[in-house]
Design an enzyme around this catalytic site. Structure first.
Site, PDB file in Angstrom:
ATOM      1  N   GLY A 265     -64.782  57.077 -14.143  1.00  0.00           N
ATOM      2  CA  GLY A 265     -65.306  56.410 -15.325  1.00  0.00           C
ATOM      3  C   GLY A 265     -64.983  57.174 -16.589  1.00  0.00           C
ATOM      4  O   GLY A 265     -64.518  58.320 -16.543  1.00  0.00           O
ATOM      5  N   PRO A 267     -65.432  59.348 -20.124  1.00  0.00           N
ATOM      6  CA  PRO A 267     -66.247  60.546 -20.379  1.00  0.00           C
ATOM      7  C   PRO A 267     -67.641  60.180 -20.872  1.00  0.00           C
ATOM      8  O   PRO A 267     -67.825  59.241 -21.639  1.00  0.00           O
ATOM      9  CB  PRO A 267     -65.451  61.292 -21.463  1.00  0.00           C
ATOM     10  CG  PRO A 267     -64.067  60.753 -21.379  1.00  0.00           C
ATOM     11  CD  PRO A 267     -64.189  59.340 -20.919  1.00  0.00           C
ATOM     12  N   THR A 269     -70.305  59.094 -19.169  1.00  0.00           N
ATOM     13  CA  THR A 269     -71.023  57.975 -18.541  1.00  0.00           C
ATOM     14  C   THR A 269     -72.005  58.431 -17.476  1.00  0.00           C
ATOM     15  O   THR A 269     -72.735  57.599 -16.927  1.00  0.00           O
ATOM     16  CB  THR A 269     -70.034  56.977 -17.931  1.00  0.00           C
ATOM     17  OG1 THR A 269     -69.092  57.674 -17.113  1.00  0.00           O
ATOM     18  CG2 THR A 269     -69.284  56.235 -19.025  1.00  0.00           C
ATOM     19  N   GLY A 270     -72.035  59.714 -17.130  1.00  0.00           N
ATOM     20  CA  GLY A 270     -73.054  60.205 -16.203  1.00  0.00           C
ATOM     21  C   GLY A 270     -72.550  60.551 -14.824  1.00  0.00           C
ATOM     22  O   GLY A 270     -73.343  60.585 -13.876  1.00  0.00           O
ATOM     23  N   HIS A 488     -61.930  44.886 -51.227  1.00  0.00           N
ATOM     24  CA  HIS A 488     -61.351  45.030 -49.886  1.00  0.00           C
ATOM     25  C   HIS A 488     -62.425  44.812 -48.815  1.00  0.00           C
ATOM     26  O   HIS A 488     -62.238  44.019 -47.882  1.00  0.00           O
ATOM     27  CB  HIS A 488     -60.726  46.429 -49.747  1.00  0.00           C
ATOM     28  CG  HIS A 488     -60.058  46.676 -48.430  1.00  0.00           C
ATOM     29  ND1 HIS A 488     -58.703  46.626 -48.256  1.00  0.00           N
ATOM     30  CD2 HIS A 488     -60.573  46.978 -47.201  1.00  0.00           C
ATOM     31  CE1 HIS A 488     -58.401  46.876 -46.995  1.00  0.00           C
ATOM     32  NE2 HIS A 488     -59.527  47.104 -46.339  1.00  0.00           N
ATOM     33  N   GLU A 489     -63.556  45.512 -48.953  1.00  0.00           N
ATOM     34  CA  GLU A 489     -64.625  45.377 -47.954  1.00  0.00           C
ATOM     35  C   GLU A 489     -65.264  43.992 -48.024  1.00  0.00           C
ATOM     36  O   GLU A 489     -65.668  43.436 -46.992  1.00  0.00           O
ATOM     37  CB  GLU A 489     -65.681  46.466 -48.172  1.00  0.00           C
ATOM     38  CG  GLU A 489     -65.162  47.901 -48.044  1.00  0.00           C
ATOM     39  CD  GLU A 489     -64.500  48.162 -46.700  1.00  0.00           C
ATOM     40  OE1 GLU A 489     -64.856  47.487 -45.714  1.00  0.00           O
ATOM     41  OE2 GLU A 489     -63.604  49.024 -46.631  1.00  0.00           O
ATOM     42  N   HIS A 492     -63.159  41.666 -45.924  1.00  0.00           N
ATOM     43  CA  HIS A 492     -63.480  41.763 -44.490  1.00  0.00           C
ATOM     44  C   HIS A 492     -64.738  40.960 -44.167  1.00  0.00           C
ATOM     45  O   HIS A 492     -64.767  40.183 -43.199  1.00  0.00           O
ATOM     46  CB  HIS A 492     -63.714  43.227 -44.106  1.00  0.00           C
ATOM     47  CG  HIS A 492     -62.466  44.036 -43.973  1.00  0.00           C
ATOM     48  ND1 HIS A 492     -61.406  43.648 -43.201  1.00  0.00           N
ATOM     49  CD2 HIS A 492     -62.116  45.235 -44.526  1.00  0.00           C
ATOM     50  CE1 HIS A 492     -60.450  44.574 -43.272  1.00  0.00           C
ATOM     51  NE2 HIS A 492     -60.856  45.541 -44.086  1.00  0.00           N
TER      52      HIS A 492
END
Length: 700
Positions: A265, A267, A269-270, A488-489, A492
């Site tokens: 899995g 990095p 994730t346990g 610009h933002e 979006h």
């Protein structure tokens, strides 16, 4: 009863006597280092002391006979002027020894006192003084001295020459380098083998396993109760523990205990946490080590450590071996053909394969391993009979993130309104390690603000800090640049609001964070499948910022670099990986075995490469034109949103609803919630405002 007690007492005394004689501790730890027999350590220190005294004695012997007083050349010439020098002897053409006359010794001069009658000194015969000077320099200096003192021309002193072999000094000069090399070598051997035992024993311990043993005497506090989410992976691992606790339950039906399980899995994730829980739950010996512990600078050490590890595990069977980051030794063999020679890593892997499933394999030893790079592992390692089970530990979904938040929120001092469900919805794509980092960062932010408890806004600030970086309000930005960033933002935000499959907007900011000058924050939908329309809508929303710049200012800037990088990757994936392009058809050039590493050769012709480039460019340009059309049709609202952003610097979803009205499409989370809780939809007050219905998704 008394006889039994006497027998037990005698047996205990015999064991202690045997331990003392063999240098073992009563618990069986036969180490001469820290925690071992103090008498062994005492003997080793005596050996070191004797060697040091020997070296000192050699130096003292070398210095015997070198007790003349040291003078300089001017003192020597003064003695010659007074007529006190009887003779001069030059030793090895560099040491000048001065012998005084008897009259000079009897003269009573202060500088000559004690030379005649001192029993430990040179006595009457001398030599009485000495100084170092090469003979050539001595010859030139004396010639010059006699030229300056012509009255002494008839009294010149002719030196005598003598060669003296320095046996002790020569021997010492040869011995010291070897002694230093041996000492450094012993020190390195002791460090590499952990520092226990004598130097001779430590040299042979280099091939021993470095695995850490957890058994019934080791207090491991982590259990399966501490592992939130990962229900499927927990079930698989719990079954392995039950195999070892009660093997008859499975073998009575003819089943075999699995040889191993591989935890795979991303990095954080346990995977290692699951292994720690196994160590805490299993009542059998648990050997834990990393794949890099097998890697050593000496040839054959890795394979030797594998043999020793499995030997210890078989002696204590039933037992479990856990190898973290197994990709350090488990890479596919034969990939690096240019290296040549003997590959120590491949030898270690070959020994591991033999131990896991060879002719001499014993049962009741289960191997657990973890990696986030399963694609590079050797196929022989992954086959059934070695790793019978491959357990995929994926990023947690919404419900699993709720459970993980509950675990990490438990030790924190929280405000009453902190909702773990809300926090779980704000962190899609976060791993368990990321969630732990969010909780810790929120606590630090609250402490920085001198709060008595951590509230919900602190967690949202922590998410922003982790994703976007630290706010940089001190960054100098001109008013013109700020207008470009705001539009610009706003571009979006406008395009994503007007498209069905774009991710729901959370907030828009023009406050610089990290390397970005502004950002639009979305809440990605956790889809299991993605179709063409969804990918195209996401690409169109990403290009909305550059399209807004061209519409409002008539020119574009370099601020859309990350947007262009994102849409280019998406378009290339559509064409070359997912087979979503009509011209190329149902074909993929992705190689899952090698991680899509094409190297020097490509799996398609130059003509196909040209078609791929053309199709990628066509997809991106079509979505850019689509974004420009949407923004042109809503230009007034775009400008209004940008001006609001310039005024407030941070705006939220409710601000977009005031300008554009409520979004026509429901998000995936809202649809799933209605499907799973239909009774809430039926009982919902029809007169309730839509703003209140969605206000729980907004930051405080």
């Amino acid at each position: 009863m008394e006889n039994e007690k006497d027998n037990k007492e005698q047996l205990r005394k015999l064991k202690e006597q045997f331990s003392r004689n063999s240098g073992e501790k009563p618990n069986g730890n036969n180490k001469g280092g820290p925690g071992g027999d103090p008498r062994r350590r005492f003997n080793i220190y005596w050996i070191y002391a004797i060697i040091a005294l020997f070296l000192i004695a050699l130096q003292l012997l070398h210095s015997v006979g070198s007790d003349q007083k040291q003078i300089n050349f001017d003192d020597f010439t003064a003695m010659i002027e007074r007529g006190d020098v009887n003779k001069v002897k030059i030793i090895n053409e560099k040491i000048v020894q001065v012998y005084l006359t008897k009259d000079a010794l009897d003269s009573g001069l202060e500088e000559y006192k004690g030379l005649k009658d001192n029993p430990m000194g040179p006595g009457v015969d001398g030599p009485h003084f000495s100084f170092e000077m090469p003979y050539e320099a001595y010859k030139e200096n004396m010639s010059y001295f006699y030229e300056q003192h012509p009255e002494l021309k008839g009294k010149r002193i002719t030196p005598h020459f003598e060669e003296v072999k320095d046996y002790f000094g020569g021997t010492l000069s040869y011995l010291i380098p070897f002694i230093l090399l041996i000492g450094i070598w012993i020190f390195i051997m002791r460090r590499m083998s952990g520092g226990g035992g004598g130097p001779g024993a430590q040299i042979f311990n280099i091939g021993k396993s470095k695995a850490q043993l957890f058994d019934q005497n080791t207090n491991v506090k982590i259990t399966f109760k501490n592992v939130a989410g990962l229900e499927g992976a927990k079930e698989e691992v719990q079954e392995i523990v039950s195999f070892l606790k009660d093997p008859d339950r499975y073998t009575s039906l003819g089943g075999k205990i699995p040889k191993g399980a591989l935890l795979v899995g991303p990095p954080g994730t346990g995977k290692t946490l699951l292994a720690k829980a196994v160590a805490g739950e299993a009542k059998v010996p648990f050997f834990s080590l990393s794949g890099s512990d097998f890697v050593e600078m000496f040839v054959g050490v890795g394979a030797s450590r594998v043999r020793d590890l499995f030997k210890q595990a078989k002696e204590k069977s039933p037992s479990i071996i856990f190898i973290d980051e197994i990709d350090a030794i488990g890479r596919a063999r034969g990939k690096n053909a240019l290296s040549g020679g003997n590959d120590e890593r491949e030898n270690t892997l070959n020994q591991l394969l033999t131990e896991m499933d060879g002719f001499g394999t014993n049962e009741h030893v289960i191997v657990l391993a973890a990696t986030n790079r399963a694609d590079i592992l050797d196929k022989a390692l992954l086959r059934a009979g070695r790793f019978d089970r491959q357990i995929f530990v994926d990023l947690p979904e919404l419900n699993e993130r709720k459970e993980i938040f509950k675990v990490h929120l438990a030790p924190l001092k929280l405000a009453p309104k902190v909702d773990s469900d809300f926090l779980a919805r704000q962190t899609p794509g976060f791993s368990g390690a990321d969630i732990a980092n969010v909780c810790n960062e929120a606590a630090l932010i609250a402490a920085r603000k001198d709060k008595k408890a951590i509230d919900q806004q602190d967690f949202l600030d922590a998410v922003d800090r982790i994703i976007g970086g630290l706010e940089k309000k001190s960054k100098i930005i001109s008013h013109e640049e700020k207008k470009i960033i705001a539009h610009h933002e706003a571009g979006h935000a406008t395009v994503s609001w007007l498209l069905e499959h774009a991710h729901p907007l959370v907030k828009v900011t023009i406050v610089p964070r990290g390397r970005s000058l502004g950002a639009a924050w979305y809440l990605p939908e956790e889809r299991q499948l993605t179709n063409t329309d969804q990918i195209l809508d996401e690409m169109c929303a990403a290009l909305g910022g550059r399209a807004a710049e061209e519409i409002i200012f008539g020119k574009i800037s370099t601020g859309a670099l990350s947007d262009l990088e994102k849409v280019t990757k998406q378009a290339r994936a559509m064409v070359t990986i997912y087979g979503l392009n009509a011209k190329l058809g149902n074909i993929t050039y992705y190689d899952s075995q090698n991680g899509n590493e094409m190297g020097f050769t490509k799996p398609y012709s130059e003509r196909t490469a040209q078609i791929i480039d053309e199709e990628i460019s066509k997809i991106i340009e079509n979505q850019y034109l689509r974004a420009k059309e949407l923004l042109t049709d809503n230009q007034e609202k775009l400008i209004e949103l940008a001006e609001l952003l310039l005024e407030k610097e941070v705006i939220f979803k409710e601000n977009l609803e005031e300008i554009f009205g409520k979004r026509r499409w429901k998000s995936r989370d809202e649809v799933l919630h209605e499907e799973n809780h239909p009774e809430e939809e039926l009982n919902k007050d029809p007169e309730a405002s839509t703003e209140e219905a969605e206000s729980t998704d907004l930051p405080a």
